[in-house]
Design a protein around this motif. Structure first.
Motif, PDB file in Angstrom:
ATOM      1  N   VAL A   1       0.623   6.178  -0.781  1.00  0.00           N
ATOM      2  CA  VAL A   1       0.745   7.224   0.232  1.00  0.00           C
ATOM      3  C   VAL A   1       1.443   8.460  -0.335  1.00  0.00           C
ATOM      4  O   VAL A   1       1.176   9.581   0.080  1.00  0.00           O
ATOM      5  CB  VAL A   1       1.509   6.680   1.458  1.00  0.00           C
ATOM      6  CG1 VAL A   1       1.760   7.775   2.484  1.00  0.00           C
ATOM      7  CG2 VAL A   1       0.751   5.530   2.086  1.00  0.00           C
ATOM      8  N   PHE A   2       2.318   8.261  -1.309  1.00  0.00           N
ATOM      9  CA  PHE A   2       3.114   9.361  -1.836  1.00  0.00           C
ATOM     10  C   PHE A   2       2.284  10.273  -2.740  1.00  0.00           C
ATOM     11  O   PHE A   2       1.286   9.857  -3.333  1.00  0.00           O
ATOM     12  CB  PHE A   2       4.313   8.820  -2.617  1.00  0.00           C
ATOM     13  CG  PHE A   2       5.316   8.099  -1.771  1.00  0.00           C
ATOM     14  CD1 PHE A   2       6.160   8.801  -0.935  1.00  0.00           C
ATOM     15  CD2 PHE A   2       5.389   6.716  -1.790  1.00  0.00           C
ATOM     16  CE1 PHE A   2       7.086   8.136  -0.144  1.00  0.00           C
ATOM     17  CE2 PHE A   2       6.299   6.041  -1.002  1.00  0.00           C
ATOM     18  CZ  PHE A   2       7.161   6.753  -0.174  1.00  0.00           C
ATOM     19  N   SER A   3       2.740  11.497  -2.863  1.00  0.00           N
ATOM     20  CA  SER A   3       2.090  12.467  -3.741  1.00  0.00           C
ATOM     21  C   SER A   3       2.262  12.063  -5.197  1.00  0.00           C
ATOM     22  O   SER A   3       3.268  11.444  -5.585  1.00  0.00           O
ATOM     23  CB  SER A   3       2.689  13.854  -3.510  1.00  0.00           C
ATOM     24  OG  SER A   3       2.345  14.731  -4.547  1.00  0.00           O
TER      25      SER A   3
ATOM     26  N   TYR B   1       0.808  -1.218   0.000  1.00  0.00           N
ATOM     27  CA  TYR B   1       0.000   0.000   0.000  1.00  0.00           C
ATOM     28  C   TYR B   1       0.844   1.273   0.000  1.00  0.00           C
ATOM     29  O   TYR B   1       0.351   2.351  -0.320  1.00  0.00           O
ATOM     30  CB  TYR B   1      -0.925   0.013   1.230  1.00  0.00           C
ATOM     31  CG  TYR B   1      -1.921   1.145   1.218  1.00  0.00           C
ATOM     32  CD1 TYR B   1      -2.988   1.139   0.326  1.00  0.00           C
ATOM     33  CD2 TYR B   1      -1.785   2.230   2.082  1.00  0.00           C
ATOM     34  CE1 TYR B   1      -3.904   2.180   0.299  1.00  0.00           C
ATOM     35  CE2 TYR B   1      -2.705   3.272   2.063  1.00  0.00           C
ATOM     36  CZ  TYR B   1      -3.762   3.235   1.172  1.00  0.00           C
ATOM     37  OH  TYR B   1      -4.662   4.255   1.147  1.00  0.00           O
ATOM     38  N   LEU B   2       2.130   1.142   0.311  1.00  0.00           N
ATOM     39  CA  LEU B   2       3.002   2.304   0.482  1.00  0.00           C
ATOM     40  C   LEU B   2       3.036   3.250  -0.717  1.00  0.00           C
ATOM     41  O   LEU B   2       3.023   4.470  -0.533  1.00  0.00           O
ATOM     42  CB  LEU B   2       4.419   1.828   0.824  1.00  0.00           C
ATOM     43  CG  LEU B   2       5.404   2.908   1.280  1.00  0.00           C
ATOM     44  CD1 LEU B   2       4.896   3.585   2.551  1.00  0.00           C
ATOM     45  CD2 LEU B   2       6.788   2.295   1.530  1.00  0.00           C
TER      46      LEU B   2
END
Length: 306
Positions: free
Chosen positions: A124-126, A120-121
């Motif tokens: 999370v980032f833009s 899922y990481l």
């Protein structure tokens, strides 16, 4: 008699109405926010689609002229074809990848939490961070992908991934799938953990193999989750914007142009806000129709699976 009437008014019906009023009272703030930030802008957008406005001066009523412009805009309809390809890739590849890895992780509880976080990481980032990272990876001369292919003797496969008409759209779609598939993975994994273990035990006793257990046990139980994931991933892929804007801005030419980006350019680059609103109405109507069709198909196949 008056006492009996008062007792009736204080009966179960009165309590039920009082509970309903209390419930509506709790819902009122959320309904006001939805009306203020969703319904009101929607109505304003529909009204604006019948007007001409440059974003500064006064509006002027133009009737159906904006819609005539939209239906005559070849670039807009080419962007619809492009976003259909994005949606198909995101729907098929993204959901297949999410489901396959969810099944694999669910079958092996060891490290399940670790895989949840890792898979899922990326989401999370833009979008800007992801876009800049893949710009560096996909650079034709110094990018890590082409340098790796050359190093391992596959230099013939190296390409100008984001500037080639044949490779730009699949490349951006691949980046989008990598960025978003973790959401579907979590939903599928949650759905798999809700399947009763007794069903698998009964299927094993009957001699069912891995594929039969998936086909006749796992898949029917996942129909509700699959419906939700399919609708959300399809709509998200069809509304792709940030990934395309950062990576290609619709190029090369218009090979990766999508409706959301076309609407953005029409409004903020060309200051034709009325035409942009008309495009939004047309595109939103198509999304609603696709959602209804997808819900109907999912329910139809879900009922057959039951």
């Amino acid at each position: 008699m008056p006492k009996e009437g008062a007792a009736l008014r204080r009966g179960p019906g009165a309590k039920r109405r009082r509970r309903m009023l209390i419930g509506y009272g709790f819902m009122l703030p959320a309904l006001l926010l939805i009306g203020l930030f969703t319904l009101l802008p929607f109505v304003q957008g529909v009204v604006l689609s019948f007007q001409s406005w440059d974003g500064v001066g006064a509006t002027a009523f133009v009737g159906l002229n904006n819609y005539q412009r939209v239906f005559a805009d070849n670039i807009f309809w080419a962007s619809m074809v492009n976003v259909a390809k994005f949606g198909l890739i995101g729907f098929l590849l993204g959901n297949a990848l999410s489901l396959a890895l969810a099944v694999a992780v669910n079958a092996n509880p060891l490290g399940r939490t670790f895989y949840r976080i890792v898979y899922y990481l990326p989401g999370v980032f833009s979008v800007v961070v992801i876009g800049m990272m893949f710009h560096w990876i996909l650079q034709p001369t110094v990018g890590i992908l082409n340098r790796t292919l050359t190093t391992v003797g596959l230099g013939a496969l190296a390409s100008n991934w984001l500037a080639g008409p044949a490779t730009a759209l699949p490349t951006v779609a691949g980046v989008y799938v990598w960025y978003h598939w973790g959401f579907g993975f979590l939903l599928f994994l949650a759905g798999l953990q809700g399947v009763p273990r007794e069903l698998y035990e009964a299927a094993s006793i009957d001699g069912a193999g891995a594929w039969e257990r998936f086909r006749y046990v796992t898949w029917p139980q996942l129909v509700p989750v699959t419906t939700i994931v399919s609708i959300l991933t399809m709509l998200a892929a069809l509304q792709i914007f940030g990934t395309v804007q950062v990576l290609t801005n619709g190029g090369p030419g218009y090979h990766t142009e999508v409706p959301t980006l076309r609407i953005y350019k029409e409004a903020f680059d060309f200051q034709r806000f009325g035409a942009a609103a008309a495009m939004s109405v047309v595109f939103g109507s198509i999304l609603i129709c696709l959602s209804l069709v997808q819900i109907w198909v999912s329910r139809r196949f879900g009922s057959e699976a039951d």
